[in-house]
Scaffold this motif. Structure first.
Motif, PDB file in Angstrom:
ATOM      1  N   THR A   1     -16.100  49.871  11.518  1.00  0.00           N
ATOM      2  CA  THR A   1     -15.102  48.810  11.438  1.00  0.00           C
ATOM      3  C   THR A   1     -15.719  47.574  10.784  1.00  0.00           C
ATOM      4  N   LYS A   2     -15.019  47.007   9.822  1.00  0.00           N
ATOM      5  CA  LYS A   2     -15.507  45.797   9.155  1.00  0.00           C
ATOM      6  C   LYS A   2     -15.284  44.595  10.069  1.00  0.00           C
ATOM      7  N   VAL A   3     -16.360  43.864  10.311  1.00  0.00           N
ATOM      8  CA  VAL A   3     -16.332  42.751  11.258  1.00  0.00           C
ATOM      9  C   VAL A   3     -16.925  41.507  10.613  1.00  0.00           C
ATOM     10  N   THR A   4     -16.348  40.343  10.946  1.00  0.00           N
ATOM     11  CA  THR A   4     -16.940  39.051  10.547  1.00  0.00           C
ATOM     12  C   THR A   4     -17.289  38.272  11.809  1.00  0.00           C
ATOM     13  N   LYS A   5     -18.504  37.794  11.868  1.00  0.00           N
ATOM     14  CA  LYS A   5     -18.981  37.092  13.057  1.00  0.00           C
ATOM     15  C   LYS A   5     -19.748  35.839  12.650  1.00  0.00           C
ATOM     16  N   GLU A   6     -19.597  34.762  13.448  1.00  0.00           N
ATOM     17  CA  GLU A   6     -20.347  33.538  13.187  1.00  0.00           C
ATOM     18  C   GLU A   6     -21.738  33.649  13.811  1.00  0.00           C
ATOM     19  N   ILE A   7     -22.741  33.329  13.001  1.00  0.00           N
ATOM     20  CA  ILE A   7     -24.141  33.480  13.408  1.00  0.00           C
ATOM     21  C   ILE A   7     -24.845  32.128  13.334  1.00  0.00           C
ATOM     22  N   ASP A   8     -25.669  31.839  14.321  1.00  0.00           N
ATOM     23  CA  ASP A   8     -26.457  30.601  14.297  1.00  0.00           C
ATOM     24  C   ASP A   8     -27.473  30.628  13.161  1.00  0.00           C
ATOM     25  N   VAL A   9     -27.660  29.460  12.539  1.00  0.00           N
ATOM     26  CA  VAL A   9     -28.644  29.318  11.465  1.00  0.00           C
ATOM     27  C   VAL A   9     -29.889  28.639  12.024  1.00  0.00           C
ATOM     28  N   VAL A  10     -31.035  29.230  11.772  1.00  0.00           N
ATOM     29  CA  VAL A  10     -32.310  28.695  12.251  1.00  0.00           C
ATOM     30  C   VAL A  10     -33.221  28.461  11.053  1.00  0.00           C
ATOM     31  N   ALA A  11     -33.756  27.237  10.959  1.00  0.00           N
ATOM     32  CA  ALA A  11     -34.698  26.926   9.878  1.00  0.00           C
ATOM     33  C   ALA A  11     -36.115  26.974  10.425  1.00  0.00           C
TER      34      ALA A  11
ATOM     35  N   VAL B   1     -20.917  36.065   8.858  1.00  0.00           N
ATOM     36  CA  VAL B   1     -21.533  37.266   8.282  1.00  0.00           C
ATOM     37  C   VAL B   1     -20.543  38.415   8.438  1.00  0.00           C
ATOM     38  N   THR B   2     -20.306  39.131   7.340  1.00  0.00           N
ATOM     39  CA  THR B   2     -19.343  40.238   7.334  1.00  0.00           C
ATOM     40  C   THR B   2     -20.060  41.546   7.075  1.00  0.00           C
ATOM     41  N   GLY B   3     -19.637  42.598   7.811  1.00  0.00           N
ATOM     42  CA  GLY B   3     -20.253  43.913   7.625  1.00  0.00           C
ATOM     43  C   GLY B   3     -19.826  44.865   8.716  1.00  0.00           C
ATOM     44  N   PRO B   4     -20.458  46.038   8.762  1.00  0.00           N
ATOM     45  CA  PRO B   4     -20.130  47.027   9.799  1.00  0.00           C
ATOM     46  C   PRO B   4     -20.404  46.464  11.192  1.00  0.00           C
ATOM     47  N   GLY B   5     -19.465  46.708  12.120  1.00  0.00           N
ATOM     48  CA  GLY B   5     -19.595  46.148  13.450  1.00  0.00           C
ATOM     49  C   GLY B   5     -20.871  46.545  14.150  1.00  0.00           C
ATOM     50  N   GLU B   6     -21.329  47.777  13.936  1.00  0.00           N
ATOM     51  CA  GLU B   6     -22.544  48.250  14.602  1.00  0.00           C
ATOM     52  C   GLU B   6     -23.756  47.437  14.189  1.00  0.00           C
ATOM     53  N   ILE B   7     -23.800  47.012  12.925  1.00  0.00           N
ATOM     54  CA  ILE B   7     -24.928  46.199  12.451  1.00  0.00           C
ATOM     55  C   ILE B   7     -24.735  44.738  12.834  1.00  0.00           C
ATOM     56  N   ILE B   8     -23.519  44.250  12.654  1.00  0.00           N
ATOM     57  CA  ILE B   8     -23.239  42.837  12.950  1.00  0.00           C
ATOM     58  C   ILE B   8     -23.615  42.497  14.389  1.00  0.00           C
ATOM     59  N   ASN B   9     -23.349  43.423  15.313  1.00  0.00           N
ATOM     60  CA  ASN B   9     -23.604  43.163  16.729  1.00  0.00           C
ATOM     61  C   ASN B   9     -25.091  43.139  17.067  1.00  0.00           C
ATOM     62  N   THR B  10     -25.930  43.547  16.151  1.00  0.00           N
ATOM     63  CA  THR B  10     -27.382  43.506  16.400  1.00  0.00           C
ATOM     64  C   THR B  10     -28.036  42.249  15.840  1.00  0.00           C
ATOM     65  N   ILE B  11     -27.250  41.416  15.124  1.00  0.00           N
ATOM     66  CA  ILE B  11     -27.821  40.218  14.484  1.00  0.00           C
ATOM     67  C   ILE B  11     -28.007  39.111  15.506  1.00  0.00           C
ATOM     68  N   ASP B  12     -29.167  38.523  15.511  1.00  0.00           N
ATOM     69  CA  ASP B  12     -29.461  37.396  16.410  1.00  0.00           C
ATOM     70  C   ASP B  12     -29.223  36.048  15.738  1.00  0.00           C
ATOM     71  N   CYS B  13     -29.677  35.910  14.498  1.00  0.00           N
ATOM     72  CA  CYS B  13     -29.531  34.631  13.797  1.00  0.00           C
ATOM     73  C   CYS B  13     -29.713  34.812  12.305  1.00  0.00           C
ATOM     74  N   ALA B  14     -29.324  33.781  11.565  1.00  0.00           N
ATOM     75  CA  ALA B  14     -29.608  33.703  10.132  1.00  0.00           C
ATOM     76  C   ALA B  14     -30.780  32.745   9.968  1.00  0.00           C
ATOM     77  N   GLN B  15     -31.835  33.193   9.353  1.00  0.00           N
ATOM     78  CA  GLN B  15     -33.071  32.409   9.290  1.00  0.00           C
ATOM     79  C   GLN B  15     -33.394  31.996   7.867  1.00  0.00           C
ATOM     80  N   ILE B  16     -33.819  30.723   7.719  1.00  0.00           N
ATOM     81  CA  ILE B  16     -34.321  30.239   6.436  1.00  0.00           C
ATOM     82  C   ILE B  16     -35.782  29.896   6.630  1.00  0.00           C
ATOM     83  N   SER B  17     -36.654  30.569   5.908  1.00  0.00           N
ATOM     84  CA  SER B  17     -38.096  30.331   6.007  1.00  0.00           C
ATOM     85  C   SER B  17     -38.546  29.514   4.809  1.00  0.00           C
ATOM     86  N   LEU B  18     -39.333  28.451   5.088  1.00  0.00           N
ATOM     87  CA  LEU B  18     -39.761  27.547   4.026  1.00  0.00           C
ATOM     88  C   LEU B  18     -41.276  27.445   3.967  1.00  0.00           C
TER      89      LEU B  18
END
Length: 302
Positions: free
Chosen positions: A27-37, A62-79
């Motif tokens: 199932t295609k799912v869109t979920k809001e994910i916290d952004v961490v720098a 973030v949009t994608g398969p529900g099985e993968i989306i549900n495993t995401i913890d955060c969106a990370q930007i590494s500098l």
């Protein structure tokens, strides 16, 4: 799914390397994910401190398969910032991190933003003296002692911002409203872009006059301005005016040298009995001779 191929007439398929293809469905799912720098590398100038990195966006979709989306913890930007000596902003690539701490395969997911700008504050501290200004210019080192407690504070901020700050003005004192030696408390406000590192919130300002004294004069004449179109009556006929000055100046001063003025130009559309503050001036007014106090005059306007 069995692999099949179709070719134009006259062409024959000799062989197929893959006979079956695995197709992933979800199932295609869109979920809001916290952004961490995250700052992975930086060399900070001596005496400076690296603050928390702040991304322009704290949440992304973030949009994608529900099985993968549900495993995401955060969106990370590494500098990797290299050598820095002041606050910097940089754009970093978005990487999705799973709840297990590992990077997510992004072939099947699509974040709303592939890059995000991040601001990384660099701060240092600086001890800055506190001071007061004078509204009328009457106070000087010869006729008053002004003491501030504390006399200075430690500021924290960007090195470039602190470099431009030589002092902090706590208050502007109106010498004409200070009738005696006094101690006043003022709230301390840090300059824009800085904070007070030592947690000082208020400043005590002590004022002690020297070489001057106060003498009262009775003034029986009150000038009225701005009343050409008004019908009025002064309810106050005389005022006891206090003058601060040196002994020599006060000795020579008489009531005739003092002018009391009431300006009624702002009361053209008002009727009734009003209390209007009078302006007091002194002939030869200077740091050695000036009026103090407030002088309300009662005026009846018809």
């Amino acid at each position: 799914v069995q692999a099949q191929g179709e070719v134009p007439s006259g062409i024959r398929i000799g062989s197929v390397s893959v006979s079956n293809i695995t197709v992933y469905t979800d199932t295609k799912v869109t979920k809001e994910i916290d952004v961490v720098a995250k700052v992975t590398s930086a060399v900070v100038a001596q005496g400076c401190e690296l603050g928390d990195a702040v991304p322009d966006y704290t949440i992304i979709g973030v949009t994608g398969p529900g099985e993968i989306i549900n495993t995401i913890d955060c969106a990370q930007i590494s500098l990797d910032l290299g050598e820095i000596s002041s606050t910097v902003s940089a754009v970093g690539k978005v990487e999705l991190i799973g709840k297990d701490g590992n990077a997510i395969d992004m072939r099947y997911v699509q974040p709303a933003r592939s890059e995000i700008k991040v601001t990384v504050p660099v701060t240092t501290t600086k001890t800055v003296p506190l001071k007061v200004d004078y509204k009328n210019g009457y106070y000087n080192d010869k006729n008053v002692t002004v003491t501030l407690d504390p006399a200075s504070v430690e500021l924290k901020g960007d090195p470039g911002t602190l470099e431009k700050i030589d002092s902090i003005t706590v208050a502007t004192l109106d010498e004409r409203r200070i009738t005696s030696n006094v101690m006043q408390v003022y709230k301390l406000t840090a300059p824009t872009g800085t904070t007070v590192a030592d947690d000082t919130e208020t400043v005590r300002v002590s004022i002690a006059h020297k070489g001057t004294s106060v003498k009262a004069f009775t003034v029986n004449s009150i000038r009225v301005l701005g009343a050409d179109k008004l019908k009025y009556e002064l309810q106050t006929s005389s005022l006891s005016v206090q003058i601060r000055g040196t002994a020599e100046k006060l000795l020579k001063l008489t009531a005739d040298d003092i002018t009391v003025t009431v300006n009624l130009s702002e009361y053209n559309n008002i009727t009734g009995t009003l209390s209007v503050n009078a302006e007091v001036s002194v002939s030869g007014m200077s740091a050695d001779l000036y009026p103090i106090g407030e002088y309300p005059v009662q005026v009846k306007i018809e």
